[in-house]
Write an enzyme that holds these catalytic residues in place. Sequence first.
Site, PDB file in Angstrom:
ATOM      1  N   GLU A   1     -13.188 -41.501  62.691  1.00  0.00           N
ATOM      2  CA  GLU A   1     -13.272 -40.433  61.683  1.00  0.00           C
ATOM      3  C   GLU A   1     -14.714 -39.958  61.558  1.00  0.00           C
ATOM      4  O   GLU A   1     -15.644 -40.715  61.836  1.00  0.00           O
ATOM      5  CB  GLU A   1     -12.729 -40.922  60.332  1.00  0.00           C
ATOM      6  CG  GLU A   1     -13.434 -42.141  59.783  1.00  0.00           C
ATOM      7  CD  GLU A   1     -12.694 -42.806  58.621  1.00  0.00           C
ATOM      8  OE1 GLU A   1     -11.460 -42.915  58.683  1.00  0.00           O
ATOM      9  OE2 GLU A   1     -13.363 -43.216  57.669  1.00  0.00           O
TER      10      GLU A   1
ATOM     11  N   ARG B   1     -23.898 -45.899  45.349  1.00  0.00           N
ATOM     12  CA  ARG B   1     -23.986 -47.119  46.133  1.00  0.00           C
ATOM     13  C   ARG B   1     -25.160 -47.985  45.674  1.00  0.00           C
ATOM     14  O   ARG B   1     -25.065 -49.200  45.639  1.00  0.00           O
ATOM     15  CB  ARG B   1     -24.152 -46.742  47.605  1.00  0.00           C
ATOM     16  CG  ARG B   1     -24.371 -47.914  48.507  1.00  0.00           C
ATOM     17  CD  ARG B   1     -24.356 -47.455  49.961  1.00  0.00           C
ATOM     18  NE  ARG B   1     -24.397 -48.580  50.841  1.00  0.00           N
ATOM     19  CZ  ARG B   1     -25.514 -49.183  51.224  1.00  0.00           C
ATOM     20  NH1 ARG B   1     -26.664 -48.732  50.804  1.00  0.00           N
ATOM     21  NH2 ARG B   1     -25.469 -50.220  52.020  1.00  0.00           N
TER      22      ARG B   1
ATOM     23  N   GLU C   1     -17.388 -40.240  50.297  1.00  0.00           N
ATOM     24  CA  GLU C   1     -18.673 -39.550  50.391  1.00  0.00           C
ATOM     25  C   GLU C   1     -18.665 -38.277  49.561  1.00  0.00           C
ATOM     26  O   GLU C   1     -17.754 -37.460  49.673  1.00  0.00           O
ATOM     27  CB  GLU C   1     -18.918 -39.216  51.872  1.00  0.00           C
ATOM     28  CG  GLU C   1     -20.357 -39.048  52.240  1.00  0.00           C
ATOM     29  CD  GLU C   1     -21.069 -40.369  52.513  1.00  0.00           C
ATOM     30  OE1 GLU C   1     -20.485 -41.452  52.282  1.00  0.00           O
ATOM     31  OE2 GLU C   1     -22.238 -40.296  52.957  1.00  0.00           O
TER      32      GLU C   1
ATOM     33  N   CYS D   1     -57.688 -60.449  55.500  1.00  0.00           N
ATOM     34  CA  CYS D   1     -57.446 -59.017  55.672  1.00  0.00           C
ATOM     35  C   CYS D   1     -56.619 -58.507  54.489  1.00  0.00           C
ATOM     36  O   CYS D   1     -55.487 -58.931  54.293  1.00  0.00           O
ATOM     37  CB  CYS D   1     -56.721 -58.748  56.984  1.00  0.00           C
ATOM     38  SG  CYS D   1     -56.362 -57.002  57.207  1.00  0.00           S
TER      39      CYS D   1
ATOM     40  N   CYS E   1     -54.477 -57.955  64.072  1.00  0.00           N
ATOM     41  CA  CYS E   1     -55.743 -58.217  63.396  1.00  0.00           C
ATOM     42  C   CYS E   1     -55.851 -59.726  63.261  1.00  0.00           C
ATOM     43  O   CYS E   1     -54.904 -60.389  62.843  1.00  0.00           O
ATOM     44  CB  CYS E   1     -55.721 -57.563  62.020  1.00  0.00           C
ATOM     45  SG  CYS E   1     -56.882 -58.309  60.878  1.00  0.00           S
TER      46      CYS E   1
ATOM     47  N   ASP F   1     -22.296 -36.690  56.179  1.00  0.00           N
ATOM     48  CA  ASP F   1     -23.698 -36.865  55.793  1.00  0.00           C
ATOM     49  C   ASP F   1     -23.886 -36.468  54.330  1.00  0.00           C
ATOM     50  O   ASP F   1     -24.368 -35.388  54.016  1.00  0.00           O
ATOM     51  CB  ASP F   1     -24.585 -36.005  56.703  1.00  0.00           C
ATOM     52  CG  ASP F   1     -26.040 -36.406  56.597  1.00  0.00           C
ATOM     53  OD1 ASP F   1     -26.331 -37.447  55.966  1.00  0.00           O
ATOM     54  OD2 ASP F   1     -26.896 -35.684  57.144  1.00  0.00           O
TER      55      ASP F   1
ATOM     56  N   CYS G   1     -60.156 -54.458  63.322  1.00  0.00           N
ATOM     57  CA  CYS G   1     -59.190 -54.029  62.302  1.00  0.00           C
ATOM     58  C   CYS G   1     -59.822 -52.947  61.424  1.00  0.00           C
ATOM     59  O   CYS G   1     -60.933 -53.136  60.923  1.00  0.00           O
ATOM     60  CB  CYS G   1     -58.786 -55.243  61.462  1.00  0.00           C
ATOM     61  SG  CYS G   1     -57.810 -54.802  60.009  1.00  0.00           S
TER      62      CYS G   1
ATOM     63  N   ASP H   1     -41.693 -41.413  52.525  1.00  0.00           N
ATOM     64  CA  ASP H   1     -42.191 -42.373  51.548  1.00  0.00           C
ATOM     65  C   ASP H   1     -43.516 -42.972  52.005  1.00  0.00           C
ATOM     66  O   ASP H   1     -44.422 -43.203  51.219  1.00  0.00           O
ATOM     67  CB  ASP H   1     -41.173 -43.509  51.350  1.00  0.00           C
ATOM     68  CG  ASP H   1     -39.940 -43.015  50.613  1.00  0.00           C
ATOM     69  OD1 ASP H   1     -39.938 -41.836  50.202  1.00  0.00           O
ATOM     70  OD2 ASP H   1     -38.995 -43.806  50.469  1.00  0.00           O
TER      71      ASP H   1
ATOM     72  N   LYS I   1     -18.408 -39.143  60.410  1.00  0.00           N
ATOM     73  CA  LYS I   1     -19.340 -39.776  59.473  1.00  0.00           C
ATOM     74  C   LYS I   1     -19.977 -38.656  58.662  1.00  0.00           C
ATOM     75  O   LYS I   1     -20.766 -37.865  59.173  1.00  0.00           O
ATOM     76  CB  LYS I   1     -20.404 -40.575  60.226  1.00  0.00           C
ATOM     77  CG  LYS I   1     -21.339 -41.302  59.294  1.00  0.00           C
ATOM     78  CD  LYS I   1     -22.146 -42.343  60.057  1.00  0.00           C
ATOM     79  CE  LYS I   1     -22.948 -43.237  59.120  1.00  0.00           C
ATOM     80  NZ  LYS I   1     -23.934 -42.530  58.323  1.00  0.00           N
TER      81      LYS I   1
ATOM     82  N   CYS J   1     -60.254 -54.770  57.725  1.00  0.00           N
ATOM     83  CA  CYS J   1     -61.156 -55.889  57.425  1.00  0.00           C
ATOM     84  C   CYS J   1     -62.201 -56.105  58.510  1.00  0.00           C
ATOM     85  O   CYS J   1     -63.014 -57.016  58.408  1.00  0.00           O
ATOM     86  CB  CYS J   1     -60.354 -57.176  57.220  1.00  0.00           C
ATOM     87  SG  CYS J   1     -59.694 -57.840  58.750  1.00  0.00           S
TER      88      CYS J   1
ATOM     89  N   LYS K   1     -23.501 -42.655  66.358  1.00  0.00           N
ATOM     90  CA  LYS K   1     -24.324 -41.546  65.880  1.00  0.00           C
ATOM     91  C   LYS K   1     -24.432 -40.434  66.918  1.00  0.00           C
ATOM     92  O   LYS K   1     -24.396 -40.693  68.122  1.00  0.00           O
ATOM     93  CB  LYS K   1     -25.742 -42.057  65.544  1.00  0.00           C
ATOM     94  CG  LYS K   1     -25.786 -43.185  64.544  1.00  0.00           C
ATOM     95  CD  LYS K   1     -25.294 -42.793  63.168  1.00  0.00           C
ATOM     96  CE  LYS K   1     -26.303 -41.964  62.419  1.00  0.00           C
ATOM     97  NZ  LYS K   1     -27.261 -42.714  61.627  1.00  0.00           N
TER      98      LYS K   1
ATOM     99  N   TYR L   1     -12.593 -42.481  52.012  1.00  0.00           N
ATOM    100  CA  TYR L   1     -12.428 -43.160  53.299  1.00  0.00           C
ATOM    101  C   TYR L   1     -12.315 -44.679  53.249  1.00  0.00           C
ATOM    102  O   TYR L   1     -12.174 -45.316  54.288  1.00  0.00           O
ATOM    103  CB  TYR L   1     -13.515 -42.765  54.291  1.00  0.00           C
ATOM    104  CG  TYR L   1     -14.944 -42.950  53.793  1.00  0.00           C
ATOM    105  CD1 TYR L   1     -15.440 -44.190  53.450  1.00  0.00           C
ATOM    106  CD2 TYR L   1     -15.792 -41.853  53.703  1.00  0.00           C
ATOM    107  CE1 TYR L   1     -16.739 -44.347  53.012  1.00  0.00           C
ATOM    108  CE2 TYR L   1     -17.099 -41.996  53.263  1.00  0.00           C
ATOM    109  CZ  TYR L   1     -17.564 -43.245  52.918  1.00  0.00           C
ATOM    110  OH  TYR L   1     -18.850 -43.387  52.476  1.00  0.00           O
TER     111      TYR L   1
HETATM  112  S1  IVH Z   1     -17.048 -46.631  55.897  1.00  0.00           S
HETATM  113  C1  IVH Z   1     -17.701 -50.991  55.192  1.00  0.00           C
HETATM  114  N1  IVH Z   1     -16.582 -44.176  56.636  1.00  0.00           N
HETATM  115  O1  IVH Z   1     -22.094 -44.145  56.051  1.00  0.00           O
HETATM  116  C2  IVH Z   1     -17.734 -49.609  55.641  1.00  0.00           C
HETATM  117  N2  IVH Z   1     -18.727 -44.679  55.754  1.00  0.00           N
HETATM  118  O2  IVH Z   1     -23.934 -46.007  57.302  1.00  0.00           O
HETATM  119  C3  IVH Z   1     -18.124 -48.676  54.581  1.00  0.00           C
HETATM  120  N3  IVH Z   1     -20.227 -42.765  55.596  1.00  0.00           N
HETATM  121  O3  IVH Z   1     -22.771 -46.030  53.197  1.00  0.00           O
HETATM  122  C4  IVH Z   1     -18.394 -47.333  55.005  1.00  0.00           C
HETATM  123  N4  IVH Z   1     -18.816 -41.270  56.393  1.00  0.00           N
HETATM  124  O4  IVH Z   1     -22.135 -43.588  52.875  1.00  0.00           O
HETATM  125  C5  IVH Z   1     -17.480 -45.026  56.133  1.00  0.00           C
HETATM  126  N5  IVH Z   1     -16.001 -42.036  57.295  1.00  0.00           N
HETATM  127  C6  IVH Z   1     -16.886 -42.876  56.794  1.00  0.00           C
HETATM  128  C7  IVH Z   1     -18.184 -42.463  56.407  1.00  0.00           C
HETATM  129  C8  IVH Z   1     -19.077 -43.410  55.894  1.00  0.00           C
HETATM  130  C9  IVH Z   1     -20.034 -41.471  55.905  1.00  0.00           C
HETATM  131  C10 IVH Z   1     -21.483 -43.330  55.086  1.00  0.00           C
HETATM  132  C11 IVH Z   1     -21.362 -44.195  53.863  1.00  0.00           C
HETATM  133  C12 IVH Z   1     -21.986 -45.508  54.229  1.00  0.00           C
HETATM  134  C13 IVH Z   1     -22.831 -45.136  55.395  1.00  0.00           C
HETATM  135  C14 IVH Z   1     -23.046 -46.318  56.304  1.00  0.00           C
END
Ligand code: IVH
Length: 710
Positions: free
Chosen positions: A126, A149, A185, A443, A437, A130, A419, A43, A128, A422, A325, A237
């Site tokens: 669990e 969301r 997800e 500026c 700056c 993507d 700068c 972006d 995460k 400016c 992560k 989830y």
């Molecule tokens: S729980 C209040 N569980 O991660 C907690 N999120 O960085 C709500 N996501 O917006 C999220 N896998 O889109 C949860 N096993 C999982 C997930 C998960 C992917 C995503 C979700 C959330 C984002 C947050």
Amino acid sequence: MTDPRPVDELSSLEAAQELARLATAIAEHDKRYYQDDAPSISDADYDALRQRNDAIEARFPKLVRRDSPNKRVGATPRSGFKKVRHAVPMLSLTNAFDAEDVQDFYDRICRFLSLKDGQQPTIIAEPKIDGLSATLRYEQGQLAQAATRGDGQEGEDITANIMTLPDVPKSLGDTAPALVEVRGEVYIRGDDFAAMNAGLRDAGKPEFANPRNAAAGSLRQLDPQITAQRPLRFFAYSHGALEGLDITSHAALLDQLSAWGFSVNPLTRACKDVPELLAVYAQIQDQRATLGYDIDGVVYKVDDYGFQERLGFVARAPRWAIAHKFPAERAVTRLNEITVQVGRTGAITPVANLEPITVGGVVVSRATLHNEDEIRRKDIRPGDWVVIQRAGDVIPQVVEVLLDKRAENSQPFDFPQTCPVCDSPVERPKGEVVARCSGGLICTAQRVERLKHFVSRDALDIDGFGDKNVELFAGLGWLHSPADVFAVPQRAEELRAMDGWGATSVAKLSAAIDAARRAPLDRMIFGLGIRQVGQASAKLLARYYTSFEPWQTAMSKLADGDEAVRAELLNIDSFGEAVVDELQAFFANEGNRAVVAALGATMDIQDVEVPTANASPFAGKTLVFTGSLDTMSRPEAKAWAERLGAKVSNSVSKKTGFVVIGADAGSKATKARELGVAILSEVQFRAMAEGEALASSQPAPSPSESEQSA
Ligand code: IVH
């Protein structure tokens, strides 16, 4: 990358050539972004192209092209979806990057809940996923509405599209409660993604960059028949609003979701301590490449709903969950050039302009170099081959330079002394890493960045007043100071006469600006962009002073060195010297005081609502906790009191409403007795608070540790 030559130095021939190049490039990026959901630049890079185009057009109005990006209507985002306000906000997660962060998370929970040794909370781990999150609302067991969301408060209505997903049950059967919002997800498997892209390629259509973009693009189709042809899947989830179902743990929820026919991730495990969490993390990481779908980490969630409720939230993320992560993905590329950007507070940030390269499914062409010291420490030079890394949505970074590939004639980067926008001197106070700056409001870059912040989502949240429009209006000379924002509707006629502005878009923007006049005090304060004053601190200030005038008066006094106000501010729990110093410095500046006064005169700033409807005994009162509490930690007690509308302070004065006394309370208890302030035991506090706990649902803000503005 954009031509780095200052616009002022371009000849008209060069300007015409560059405008032609920019028109083509921007049109291509618009198409990739809006139609294909497959942006190939960040972006920020896109904004830089637009900014450059606007600057050249402003200097050479005669050269403005018929196909100028500012004239095309095709560049407006698709807006065919109805907006949906989430009954329960959709939160995000705090990130953990290593074992230490995970241990901190665990310790913090135990401390907050005041758990004694041996009382270990069960944590569920669990994957995460993507993809992109969605919330599915079932009323009397029937799928009634689905939404993306969005910004967490408001998403887009994608009901018809979600209905086409084979693993989303349309009905939950006999065991369905009156209301449940199932959250999870939406994603696409790797093999499905490859087949889908092959089909698009054969049909001569643009392909998606990665499964995540493909899922987003497929879900946000206005025609559900197209969505139906896309291989979308859904892992459930969590839940949002819930009525008529008694569930007391996350594990029980997952079982119930499975029983209703949802896919729940099979790698989910219950753990009893940090070593177990880390073992599950390692196992999932080992399986990552062969899972068949993209994951970017492991989410840990406190299992027990009672504990979850007590832990509550900080800003936008729950205290009871964290996303651990996976390490960042890396790649090697050439650094073509180092340029600098000027931020809202004048901070000069060096940026590496890279030979574009794909890292973790996204094309990266710029990386932050943070500051001068960082460039020197890593000895980063223009023309170097560098290792870059990208983790999730974090800005890409340069990790190291490949010295054996360095050209012999390479030269270190000269950090600018003035700068680039400016021309004011760049200053770097002793002991600080950030160079700034010194141009302040003269500026343009600083002014424009501040205005962008002022109208942005977390501040005044003016719909349709994006970065592009701030630049446009500032370029036209309409915006000098934040209060000028409110004069934009007076320009409606001029605006309608401009290309790309229809009567409807002008009317919509004007209405949004007028509505923002009535912004609440905390948003206005946050919008000022005072260093160290983030959303949470702005809320605490607003809560303390409740309305604009007392706040403004106090700030002026602070700037004039009033010690009483300083002490009062330091008394706001979690306010330290740093915040107070920045407030003082901000208001010591005449220009800033004028900005605030103009806002006060132009806006109808809303007082902070202290919860009174349920007449909490603590609403609007100042509470002081002293001594050690037995059944909860200090942070929990404080969060609880704030949820009920109280301000929590460190010291006792005549203005204190209640002093809550734990074991071994010392001088504060004595002082309370002397001043005749009401004293509560921990048991009494709990009893009064519990009477009110059910009535309040909004989490109280507490400042995140790193709250700062750049
Ligand atoms: S729980 C209040 N569980 O991660 C907690 N999120 O960085 C709500 N996501 O917006 C999220 N896998 O889109 C949860 N096993 C999982 C997930 C998960 C992917 C995503 C979700 C959330 C984002 C947050």
